[in-house]
Design a protein around this motif. Structure first.
Motif, short mmCIF file in Angstrom:
data_model
loop_
_atom_site.label_atom_id
_atom_site.label_comp_id
_atom_site.label_asym_id
_atom_site.label_seq_id
_atom_site.Cartn_x
_atom_site.Cartn_y
_atom_site.Cartn_z
N ALA A 89 0.83 -1.21 0.00
CA ALA A 89 0.00 0.00 0.00
C ALA A 89 0.86 1.25 0.00
CB ALA A 89 -0.93 -0.01 1.21
N VAL A 90 2.00 1.17 0.71
CA VAL A 90 2.92 2.32 0.71
C VAL A 90 3.43 2.58 -0.70
CG1 VAL A 90 5.17 3.12 1.51
CG2 VAL A 90 3.60 2.01 3.11
N ASP A 91 3.77 1.50 -1.41
CA ASP A 91 4.25 1.67 -2.79
C ASP A 91 3.16 2.28 -3.67
OD1 ASP A 91 6.77 0.74 -2.21
OD2 ASP A 91 6.27 -1.35 -2.65
N ARG A 92 1.93 1.84 -3.43
CA ARG A 92 0.84 2.42 -4.22
C ARG A 92 0.68 3.91 -3.92
NH1 ARG A 92 -1.93 -2.25 -2.92
NH2 ARG A 92 -3.16 -1.20 -1.33
N HIS A 93 0.81 4.26 -2.66
CA HIS A 93 0.74 5.68 -2.28
C HIS A 93 1.84 6.46 -2.98
CE1 HIS A 93 -2.33 6.31 0.88
NE2 HIS A 93 -2.24 5.01 1.02
N ARG A 94 3.02 5.85 -3.00
CA ARG A 94 4.15 6.55 -3.61
C ARG A 94 3.91 6.75 -5.11
NH1 ARG A 94 10.39 4.65 -4.34
NH2 ARG A 94 11.22 6.71 -4.79
N ALA A 95 3.41 5.70 -5.76
CA ALA A 95 3.13 5.82 -7.20
C ALA A 95 2.07 6.89 -7.46
CB ALA A 95 2.67 4.46 -7.74
N ARG A 96 1.07 6.92 -6.58
CA ARG A 96 0.03 7.93 -6.74
C ARG A 96 0.60 9.34 -6.58
NH1 ARG A 96 -4.22 7.22 -2.42
NH2 ARG A 96 -4.08 5.08 -3.15
N ARG A 97 1.48 9.50 -5.61
CA ARG A 97 2.11 10.81 -5.39
C ARG A 97 2.95 11.21 -6.60
NH1 ARG A 97 2.25 12.99 -0.51
NH2 ARG A 97 4.17 14.08 -1.01
N THR A 98 3.67 10.22 -7.15
CA THR A 98 4.51 10.52 -8.32
C THR A 98 3.63 10.97 -9.49
OG1 THR A 98 6.07 8.85 -7.60
CG2 THR A 98 6.24 9.58 -9.88
N ARG A 99 2.53 10.25 -9.71
CA ARG A 99 1.63 10.63 -10.81
C ARG A 99 1.07 12.04 -10.58
NH1 ARG A 99 -0.30 5.36 -10.46
NH2 ARG A 99 -2.08 6.04 -9.21
N ARG A 100 0.69 12.32 -9.34
CA ARG A 100 0.13 13.64 -9.03
C ARG A 100 1.16 14.74 -9.29
NH1 ARG A 100 -1.63 13.65 -3.19
NH2 ARG A 100 -2.50 11.66 -3.81
N ARG A 101 2.42 14.44 -8.89
CA ARG A 101 3.47 15.43 -9.10
C ARG A 101 3.71 15.66 -10.59
NH1 ARG A 101 6.95 13.43 -5.68
NH2 ARG A 101 8.08 12.25 -7.22
N GLN A 102 3.70 14.55 -11.36
CA GLN A 102 3.92 14.70 -12.80
C GLN A 102 2.79 15.50 -13.43
OE1 GLN A 102 4.28 10.60 -13.85
NE2 GLN A 102 6.51 10.58 -13.65
N THR A 103 1.58 15.23 -12.97
CA THR A 103 0.44 15.99 -13.51
C THR A 103 0.59 17.47 -13.21
OG1 THR A 103 -0.94 14.06 -13.11
CG2 THR A 103 -2.07 16.14 -13.51
N ARG A 104 1.02 17.74 -11.97
CA ARG A 104 1.22 19.15 -11.60
C ARG A 104 2.31 19.78 -12.46
NH1 ARG A 104 1.12 18.27 -5.17
NH2 ARG A 104 -1.10 18.11 -4.88
N SER A 105 3.40 19.02 -12.68
CA SER A 105 4.49 19.55 -13.50
C SER A 105 4.01 19.84 -14.91
CB SER A 105 5.65 18.56 -13.54
OG SER A 105 6.13 18.32 -12.25
N LEU A 106 3.23 18.89 -15.45
CA LEU A 106 2.72 19.09 -16.80
C LEU A 106 1.81 20.31 -16.85
CD1 LEU A 106 1.90 15.51 -18.06
CD2 LEU A 106 3.54 17.11 -19.03
N ALA A 107 0.99 20.45 -15.81
CA ALA A 107 0.09 21.61 -15.76
C ALA A 107 0.90 22.90 -15.69
CB ALA A 107 -0.84 21.49 -14.57
N ALA A 108 1.97 22.85 -14.86
CA ALA A 108 2.81 24.05 -14.74
C ALA A 108 3.46 24.39 -16.07
CB ALA A 108 3.87 23.84 -13.66
N VAL A 109 3.96 23.33 -16.75
CA VAL A 109 4.58 23.58 -18.06
C VAL A 109 3.54 24.14 -19.02
CG1 VAL A 109 5.58 22.43 -20.06
CG2 VAL A 109 6.41 21.88 -17.78
N GLY A 110 2.34 23.56 -18.98
CA GLY A 110 1.28 24.04 -19.86
C GLY A 110 0.96 25.50 -19.61
N ILE A 111 0.87 25.84 -18.33
CA ILE A 111 0.58 27.24 -17.98
C ILE A 111 1.71 28.14 -18.46
CG2 ILE A 111 0.34 28.84 -16.05
CD1 ILE A 111 -1.15 26.56 -14.59
N ALA A 112 2.96 27.67 -18.23
CA ALA A 112 4.11 28.48 -18.65
C ALA A 112 4.10 28.68 -20.16
CB ALA A 112 5.41 27.81 -18.21
N VAL A 113 3.81 27.60 -20.90
CA VAL A 113 3.77 27.72 -22.37
C VAL A 113 2.66 28.68 -22.78
CG1 VAL A 113 3.21 26.46 -24.47
CG2 VAL A 113 4.81 25.48 -22.82
N ALA A 114 1.49 28.54 -22.11
CA ALA A 114 0.38 29.43 -22.46
C ALA A 114 0.74 30.88 -22.20
CB ALA A 114 -0.86 29.03 -21.66
N VAL A 115 1.39 31.11 -21.05
CA VAL A 115 1.80 32.49 -20.72
C VAL A 115 2.81 33.00 -21.74
CG1 VAL A 115 3.05 33.88 -19.05
CG2 VAL A 115 1.27 32.31 -18.28
#
Lengths: 173, 348
Positions: B34-60
């Motif tokens: 379950a800890v590994d699943r939590h970690r994978a979920r956190r990694t995915r969330r972080r990647q999504t945030r990074s992609l969103a940040a990149v998207g916002i930066a590109v849009a700006v």
């Protein structure tokens, strides 16, 4: 008159394990601290399912930062406590929004059991509840609690005093 | 702070210990997974945030680019020719093109092209004793062509018999040749799709004509086909400015209107006229929004019209006759009789 919640010579538990060595591996830390951390989280959150989720998430954070951690045991404990505080804050906010049980204490009876005393912790604000659990379950010093909560030791002392007074008021009502 | 909660304290300690003992939990492999699943979920969330940040930066960034491009179309940046920062700056205005700065010379030629291809010639004649300032071509609205700058790999060439010039080019076909006439006038030639020898031949003709006369030395018909230049020979008689005035409760309001062959010359004349008057603290020169702000003339705003007319309104907000007389004489508009009549009216 003795209330049911008052201790009857029961010896206090000493749940605090020895300090985690700094050179422990992650799996060793997990095997050693998972149970104590879940118990701590249960006392903070009052719910076992939520507590396990929170502790697993805290371990995941520790695992992510493992190479950079110097005191993994202490970091894990801080993670668990802080995440529990976040949960308690969210819960309190939800209560305020729903306007239910916002300031309402547990059902007032003249004869509360020991479990009722635990349930009475729900009336405490998140920070006071954390201070109470760390002090009376983990037997942490005021200085240690102050470090975990990021406040001064005097503030912890004041918080504990008010928490006990608040609990007394609830259970004697 | 007295401890009067000792019983609550001991009862609480027992209750907490009892509750903790009731929790049956072990560090099972399932919990570890379950800890590994939590970690994978956190990694995915972080990647999504990074992609969103990149998207916002590109849009700006894209938004900023569009905004800057729009600004460039409306207000191309000022350019100082070459790498010589000591040269006077030529102010480029999106609507009016080049603007001469008072006492820093006069724009004697200008060409505002509506064509996408930037083939134009502009010469800025310096005032006496000053370094030559240079024109800057700009892209017409919609063309979005960046202003060319002398490149670092510029090549030294000889224009005509013995005039040194600098030739540089860009990958998109733009060639730029700069050289200096004997009278100090610096000439920059820009052309698209013109062979180097053709560019040098045109430049040689300009050098030869520059030596042959005291003026700039060339006329529009001398330019190659496809080149556009609008020339205004130096020293031509400036049209007489028109002025009207009104006496208001606040004082004297004077409207000055200058018509010239092009907006640049009109503004130059107007600026020259107003520079003295506008230096008085009591004089405010107002114009329409978007007009040129002339620092040399103080708080002076001019308005340029597409019909090559510059208009300024001077409001003299003082009732002091001497002040009014001073401004009136400084502006020196209208006929002597008209201004005498005005003076009489003010005095009356």
């Amino acid at each position: 008159m003795r209330h049911r919640w008052q201790a009857e010579g029961e010896p206090p538990a000493r749940p605090v394990a020895a300090a985690v060595p700094d050179d422990v591996t992650f799996d060793e830390l997990f095997a050693r601290e998972y149970g104590p951390m879940v118990r701590l989280a249960v006392l903070l959150l009052g719910n076992e399912g939520e507590a396990e989720e929170t502790v697993q998430d805290a371990f995941a954070i520790v695992l992510e930062r493992w190479p950079r951690l110097e005191r993994p045991g202490g970091y894990l404990r801080s993670c668990v406590v802080n995440r529990c505080r976040d949960q308690l804050r969210r819960r309190a906010l939800g209560r305020r929004i729903r306007r239910t049980r916002a300031t309402q204490p547990v059902e007032a009876t003249t004869e509360l059991g020991a479990d009722d005393l635990f349930d009475a912790l729900d009336v405490l604000p998140p920070r006071r509840r954390v201070a109470v659990v760390l002090r009376f379950y983990e037997e942490r010093s005021e200085a240690e609690i102050a470090e975990i909560l990021g406040v001064r030791p005097g503030t912890v002392k004041s918080m504990l005093h008010r928490a006990l007074a608040q609990l007394r008021e609830v259970i004697e009502r | 702070m007295t401890d009067d909660n000792g019983d609550v304290r001991s009862a609480l300690t027992a209750a907490l210990a009892r509750r903790a003992r009731a929790v049956e939990v072990e560090a099972t492999p399932r919990a570890r997974a379950a800890v590994d699943r939590h970690r994978a979920r956190r990694t995915r969330r972080r990647q999504t945030r990074s992609l969103a940040a990149v998207g916002i930066a590109v849009a700006v960034a894209l938004g900023s680019g569009v905004f800057i491009a729009q600004l460039r179309d409306d207000h191309p940046p000022a350019v100082v020719a070459g790498n010589d920062s000591s040269l006077p700056r030529v102010i480029v205005d999106g609507r009016a093109g080049l603007r001469p700065v008072p006492d820093q010379g006069d724009l004697v030629t200008s060409a505002v092209e509506d064509t996408y291809e930037m083939t134009q010639l502009q010469v800025f004649r310096p005032a006496d004793g000053q370094l030559p300032a240079i024109f800057a071509p700009w892209s017409p609205a919609g063309a979005r062509r960046p202003l060319p700058q002398p490149s670092g790999d510029a090549e030294s060439v000889v224009v005509g018999d013995d005039t040194a010039g600098v030739l540089s080019g860009r990958a998109d076909g733009l060639r730029m040749l700069s050289f200096q006439l004997d009278d100090g006038t610096k000439v920059y030639l820009y052309a698209f799709g013109v062979a180097e020898q053709d560019l040098l031949a045109v430049a040689a003709g300009l050098v030869q004509r520059g030596r042959a006369s005291s003026g700039v030395g060339f006329e529009p018909p001398d330019l190659p086909a496809g080149w556009v230049a609008r020339l205004e020979p130096p020293g031509s008689a400036a049209p007489r400015p028109r002025a009207s005035y009104t006496l208001t409760g606040r004082g004297l309001e004077v409207t000055v209107e200058v018509r010239a062959g092009n907006a640049f010359t009109a503004d130059a004349q107007l600026l020259s006229l107003l520079s003295t008057a506008a230096s008085a603290e009591s004089v405010r020169v107002a114009g329409r929004p978007g007009s040129l702000i002339c620092e040399a003339a103080g708080p002076c705003r001019l308005t340029w019209r597409p019909d090559d007319t510059s208009v300024a309104t001077i409001t003299i907000s003082t009732a002091d006759r001497n002040e009014i007389d001073r401004v009136v004489s400084a502006v020196r508009l209208g006929t002597a009789a008209e201004w005498e009549a005005l003076a009489e009216e003010v005095r009356g």
